[in-house]
Design a protein around this motif. Structure first.
Motif, mmCIF file in Angstrom:
data_model
loop_
_atom_site.group_PDB
_atom_site.id
_atom_site.type_symbol
_atom_site.label_atom_id
_atom_site.label_comp_id
_atom_site.label_asym_id
_atom_site.label_seq_id
_atom_site.Cartn_x
_atom_site.Cartn_y
_atom_site.Cartn_z
ATOM 1 N N UNK A 746 1.017 -1.304 0.206
ATOM 2 C CA UNK A 746 0.014 0.102 -0.086
ATOM 3 C C UNK A 746 0.861 1.334 0.026
ATOM 4 N N UNK A 747 0.448 2.275 -0.965
ATOM 5 C CA UNK A 747 1.462 3.310 -0.843
ATOM 6 C C UNK A 747 0.329 4.345 -0.462
ATOM 7 N N UNK A 748 0.556 5.359 0.212
ATOM 8 C CA UNK A 748 -0.515 6.486 0.714
ATOM 9 C C UNK A 748 0.064 7.646 1.276
ATOM 10 N N UNK A 751 -0.338 7.400 6.992
ATOM 11 C CA UNK A 751 0.296 6.052 7.742
ATOM 12 C C UNK A 751 -1.176 5.245 7.583
ATOM 13 N N UNK A 752 -1.003 4.006 6.901
ATOM 14 C CA UNK A 752 -2.080 3.414 6.842
ATOM 15 C C UNK A 752 -1.620 2.018 7.466
ATOM 16 N N UNK A 753 -2.332 1.529 8.708
ATOM 17 C CA UNK A 753 -1.734 0.480 9.370
ATOM 18 C C UNK A 753 -2.428 -0.817 9.194
ATOM 19 N N UNK A 755 -1.991 -4.693 9.169
ATOM 20 C CA UNK A 755 -1.135 -5.774 9.524
ATOM 21 C C UNK A 755 -0.115 -6.363 8.570
ATOM 22 N N UNK A 756 -0.856 -6.990 7.669
ATOM 23 C CA UNK A 756 -0.458 -8.014 6.639
ATOM 24 C C UNK A 756 -0.094 -7.650 5.418
ATOM 25 N N UNK A 757 -0.027 -6.197 5.197
ATOM 26 C CA UNK A 757 0.386 -5.627 4.188
ATOM 27 C C UNK A 757 1.461 -4.643 3.954
ATOM 28 N N UNK A 758 2.750 -4.902 3.612
ATOM 29 C CA UNK A 758 3.887 -3.675 3.555
ATOM 30 C C UNK A 758 3.313 -2.435 3.336
ATOM 31 N N UNK A 759 3.686 -1.465 3.994
ATOM 32 C CA UNK A 759 3.187 -0.053 3.699
ATOM 33 C C UNK A 759 4.439 0.918 3.235
ATOM 34 N N UNK A 812 3.826 -11.278 8.348
ATOM 35 C CA UNK A 812 3.677 -9.952 8.142
ATOM 36 C C UNK A 812 2.929 -9.418 9.657
ATOM 37 N N UNK A 813 1.988 -10.400 9.945
ATOM 38 C CA UNK A 813 1.270 -9.661 11.274
ATOM 39 C C UNK A 813 2.231 -10.239 12.473
ATOM 40 N N UNK A 814 3.061 -11.440 12.334
ATOM 41 C CA UNK A 814 3.733 -11.504 13.652
ATOM 42 C C UNK A 814 4.764 -10.639 13.558
ATOM 43 N N UNK A 815 5.426 -10.195 12.280
ATOM 44 C CA UNK A 815 6.563 -9.266 12.473
ATOM 45 C C UNK A 815 5.875 -8.008 12.985
ATOM 46 N N UNK A 816 4.762 -7.476 12.670
ATOM 47 C CA UNK A 816 4.159 -6.171 13.219
ATOM 48 C C UNK A 816 4.054 -6.501 14.862
#
Lengths: 901, 103
Positions: A746-748, A751-753, A755-759, A812-816
């Protein structure tokens, strides 16, 4: 005769003249009582099918024929308590079963059943027999002046011939001393009753003759071979023998109805109080004066050891009354007062047991008075009489009581005093505070041995299966209950349990256990336990059921909103009635209704039903799907929406809600399932997507789109610009896209949070290394997709691509959650690790133990918790359960492979 | 006989790769034996090792393993990520063989 019978009798008289029917006012006028009371009685009679209503103003009533003759044998809580048996102290308590059996014995067609009364000395067997006879007269089974012959077999114990001759008659010369023909008592008792006390004293010869009569209806007098005498006599036999004794077995086998009267130690204190009261009143009546007795003396009478039962209690009371009377006379006192000094020694000791029963005594004698007055004027004995009105209308009972006291000419103060006790006692009975006290020996007199055994067996099983302890109270309660319910089932009477569904849902475990128990009972007693009864059984296993039933915790609200005139209503009706609640709310949206109006309606409903736990909206399609989020934003009440709803889904959601699940628990468990279905039905797409987002979805996001497109030319991807502000929450819309496409990043502009998608921030794209980041992401994505393809070939249980993507999101969500980033090479290994883990679990492969798991999970308790939470969705989606060992392995992979910042 | 050992965290993910490698070796007529062991079991399996490859997820073991194995003359490396991820038996086998050659 009770009021209600008076009303009915008057009705039958009046309707001879008023063929069209009789009104409540007519009856009230003649009886001189309040019309509303008469109406109430008539309604009770109507419900019992004793009268019919002629609708109109005023409502007219007609009797239904055949009632009068059956009034006495009614086993009804409202009426029919005017028969002799039901007037006994304890008729609704410890004598309930004996009385029920006695009535059955009398009424059993065609000629009743011979009965054997068992019980210790002094429990009242003779009186009970006499009352059975009275009852037979009252229920018109025998005529008014039918004989009742009492005979004590112990009286002739030294002369068996004479004994037998007394009962059966004798022919001259049958034995020495039989100098003439003589009729026996059995013949004298024709068309009536013979009461044979101490039946165990009957010699074998007499027994044989008695059984011949029981089996065939005729007998031969002693020494008479020719004459058969046929009589119609009901035998009531009685004995103090232990029912298990050898001697008695011949009797218990041949006499069909066996009634056991409980000893006084097995009767409740309130019953004992009633007995004491009755006896004192009897004395008062005999002496022609009021008797006063101090509280401590009453307590002594309540608590002393009384091995010879009611008979002894009565004579011990008579003794004290006599002493007190003597003192009253000799000392010329103003009052006849019984105090401790008048009590026999062994009675006085009773008060020493007070500590054990203090609470019950206080409830029972809850009054400020230290001296109790028993008045001779009151007849029949006052107050604390049996629970006459326990199921009837409490206030009517009080009113009537007051009326009758006034009629008796009592002064106001005396009335108040009595009413005090009355109301108190009525309420106590209503509240049902006093438990019966039985010891093991005592209860076996009341409940069948095999039922006691089964009850014990059941509770042992219950302790094992439900892991609960059950005390004696439950044991006794269950035994009593089983005794009655089994009888009821055998008689084919309906059992209704209004709480059934509630129990089924709220005490699922207990209910399932009760189902097993019912099977056990079915086999053992050859019955078929109805489901309502299973519900009752379950209640016994929920030890603290009393409190829980009342308590109501706030629950998540459920609204079902559907297009169409009645779709939602009918779904909700089915769900509510299946679950047995009125919790889910239906909102129908006819096609003509404007979404705006529907929205307002829905919003108000949400506001109305929210109990602070949020609301689940279950909808079908269209604009309804957006309402939830809009209402959430507008009202601040958390609303979750479940789409494409079917009736089974409503039932499932409602069930969980009633069980007390939280909003997210319900929705998540659901969304998981649904999404599986969705994905099976629509093949997943492989398209890679990068989302660009700005507030409007028009300016910045379009600009970002073109920058990214030109920089990543040639990559296989789609760029989707979206707006951040919308009726529907952004997260939800991204979720939806992620379900459809492979959302890589996601590019925005803000900040868009997720969990599972890189921003990646828009700033990075415009001025920094954003494009580089995207390239790395894409590179990794490509590896992922290769892994997915490869897994596709190698794993049979799972869709390789889908699992790869799910694991990617999981990582991704575990990393988060852990607040770290894993080096990308290691991620590939982790993906495989988890993919095979799930595959293995599905294949039933046991997990490998993790060395020092306990120490490790203690050290990383928080982190373990995070892993567990993150993996929950996978568990739900794939129907697996991941153990701590595996969580520890996963955690270790993350911790040891983290990028060093 | 060349003994190739693949190490991963719990022996979960390497077994499939191992069987593929063995298959390729057989097809090529190579005298090779590939086995997979979990990290915790390495200590007990140090004797019959000629080459050691680590799964990318246990790459953190590399320094330790190198220290332990290289004194014995056993080369240790990490499996190429892409080969590993795609479970490409042939490529990983090649990698192992080249490590022996390079020695």
């Amino acid at each position: 005769m009770g009021r209600i019978d008076e009303v009915l009798e008057l009705l039958t008289q009046l309707e001879k003249e008023k063929q069209e029917g009789v009104s409540a006012a007519d009856i009230a006028f003649i009886l001189g009582i309040d019309r509303s009371n008469v109406s109430r009685y008539l309604n009770i009679l109507y419900k019992k099918g004793k009268v019919e209503k002629v609708n109109g103003r005023p409502v007219l009533y007609k009797s239904i024929k055949g009632y009068i003759s059956s009034v006495c044998d009614e086993e009804d809580p409202y009426i029919g308590f005017n028969n002799s048996l039901d007037k006994l102290v304890g008729a609704r308590q410890s004598l309930a079963i004996p009385i029920q059996k006695a009535k059955a014995a009398i009424l059993y067609p065609p000629k009743g059943l011979h009965t054997l009364l068992l019980g210790e000395t002094g429990v009242g067997k003779s009186m009970f027999a006499k009352l059975m006879y009275q009852f037979a007269i009252e229920s018109k089974v025998v005529v008014e002046n039918a004989p009742f012959i009492r005979f004590n077999c112990a009286d002739y114990v030294d002369n068996p011939n004479l004994l037998t001759a007394q009962i059966f008659g004798v022919k001259k010369g049958a034995y020495t001393g039989a100098d003439r023909d003589r009729d026996g008592l059995l013949k004298k008792a024709d068309k009536g009753f013979i009461f044979l006390d101490e039946i165990h004293r009957l010699p074998p010869q007499g027994q044989e003759m008695l059984f011949t009569y029981i089996d065939n209806g005729f007998f031969r007098p002693l020494g008479d071979a020719e004459n058969l005498i046929r009589v119609d006599v009901r035998i009531i036999a009685a004995t103090t023998e232990d029912p298990k004794s050898h001697l008695l077995k011949t009797f218990t086998r041949r006499i069909p109805m066996i009634i056991t009267l409980p000893p006084i130690r097995d009767r409740s204190l309130s019953e004992r109080y009633s007995l004491i009261e009755t006896f004192i009143r009897e004395e008062s009546h005999r002496l022609g004066m009021s008797i006063y007795i101090n509280k401590n003396s009453i307590i002594s009478y309540l608590l002393y050891d009384c091995p010879n039962n009611i008979g002894q209690l009565k004579s011990d009371i008579q003794l004290a009354c006599a002493k007190a009377f003597l003192r009253y006379k000799s000392e010329q006192d103003d009052y006849l007062v019984i105090n401790q000094g008048d009590l026999p020694n062994h009675v006085r000791k009773g008060i020493l047991n007070i500590n054990q029963y203090r609470k019950e005594i206080e409830e029972l004698l809850n009054s400020t008075y230290d001296v109790f007055k028993f008045d001779q004027h009151e007849r029949p004995p006052l107050s604390l009489k049996e629970d006459e009105n326990i199921s009837g209308d409490f206030y009517t009972a009080i009113e009537e009581r007051l009326e009758s006291l006034k009629e008796a000419g009592m002064d106001e103060q005396a009335i108040n005093e009595i009413m005090n006790i009355d109301i108190e006692s009525h309420f106590r009975k209503y509240i049902g505070h006093i438990y019966r006290r039985f010891d093991r020996r005592g209860i076996s007199n009341v409940v069948n041995e095999d039922i006691l055994q089964v009850a014990e067996e059941i509770l042992l099983l219950a302790q094992k299966h439900l892991g609960k302890e059950f005390d004696e109270k439950i044991y006794f309660g269950l035994s009593f209950h089983l005794e009655r319910s089994i009888e009821r089932i055998r008689r084919g009477e309906k059992i209704y349990n209004p709480k059934l569904n509630f129990i089924r849902i709220n005490y699922e475990e207990e209910f399932l256990f009760a189902v097993k128990i019912a099977k056990l009972l079915d086999n053992k007693f050859n019955i078929e336990t109805p489901v309502d009864e299973i519900g009752y059984l379950a209640m016994f296993f929920t030890t603290d059921s009393n409190n829980k039933f009342i308590e109501r915790k706030p629950k998540v609200g459920v609204i079902v909103a559907m297009h169409g005139r009645s779709t939602a209503s009918s779904m909700v009706e089915v769900a509510n009635s299946l679950i047995g609640v009125e919790h889910a709310v239906a909102l129908d949206m006819p096609l003509s209704m404007k979404p705006k109006n529907m929205y307002e309606l829905t919003k108000n409903k949400v506001l109305e039903i929210d109990e602070g736990k949020g609301v689940i909206m279950m909808v079908d399609m269209g604009s309804l799907t957006n309402f939830g989020d809009m209402i959430w934003e507008e009202t601040g009440i958390e609303v979750r929406t479940i789409e494409k709803v079917s009736t089974p889904m409503v039932i499932e959601v409602l069930r969980k809600v009633i069980l007390g699940y939280e909003l997210d628990e319900v929705v998540n468990s659901f969304v998981g399932k649904v999404s599986i279905k969705d994905e099976v039905s629509k093949p997943m797409r492989d398209e890679n997507v990068i989302i660009t987002a700005c507030f409007t979805g028009d300016g910045a996001s379009k600009k970002l789109e073109s920058i990214i497109r030109s920089n990543l030319d040639g990559e296989n991807l789609e760029i989707v610009p979206i707006n951040i502000i919308d009726e529907e929450r952004l997260e939800k819309r991204i979720d939806r896209l992620a379900n459809k496409y492979n959302v890589m990043a996601i590019v925005a502009t803000v900040d868009i949070d997720i969990d599972y998608i890189p921003f990646v921030t828009a700033m990075d794209i415009l001025q920094g290394d954003g494009i580089e980041k995207l390239k790395k992401i894409i590179e990794q994505e490509n590896i992922y997709s290769k892994i997915g393809e490869s897994l596709q070939e190698h794993i049979t249980n799972l869709d390789g691509k889908e699992i790869t993507r799910d694991i990617k999101y999981l990582i991704r969500s575990i990393e988060k959650g852990l607040g770290l980033e894993v080096v990308s090479d290691a991620k590939i290994g982790i993906v495989l690790h988890i993919a095979f883990l799930i595959d293995n679990l599905l294949n039933g492969v046991l997990p490998r133990r993790f060395d020092n798991l306990e120490a490790y999970s203690n050290l990383y308790a928080k982190e373990m918790g995070i892993i567990r939470r993150c993996i929950l969705l996978m568990e739900k989606k794939y129907g697996i359960s991941v153990e701590d060992d595996e969580l520890a392995y996963i955690l270790k992979l993350f911790l040891l492979n983290q990028k060093l910042v | 006989m060349l003994n190739i050992v693949l190490v991963c965290s719990a022996g979960m993910s390497t077994s499939l790769l191992v069987s593929k490698m063995n298959k390729v070796a057989k097809e090529k007529g190579l005298d090779v034996n590939v086995i997979a062991i979990a990290e915790a079991d390495v200590k007990n399996n140090m004797d019959k090792v000629d080459v050691m490859l680590l799964g990318p997820q246990v790459r953190y073991l590399l320094p330790k393993m190198r220290e332990m194995m290289e004194v014995k003359g056993v080369p240790v490396d990490i499996v190429d990520t892409v080969s590993y991820g795609t479970m490409d038996g042939e490529k990983v086998l090649e990698q192992a063989l080249s490590m022996v050659k390079d020695k």
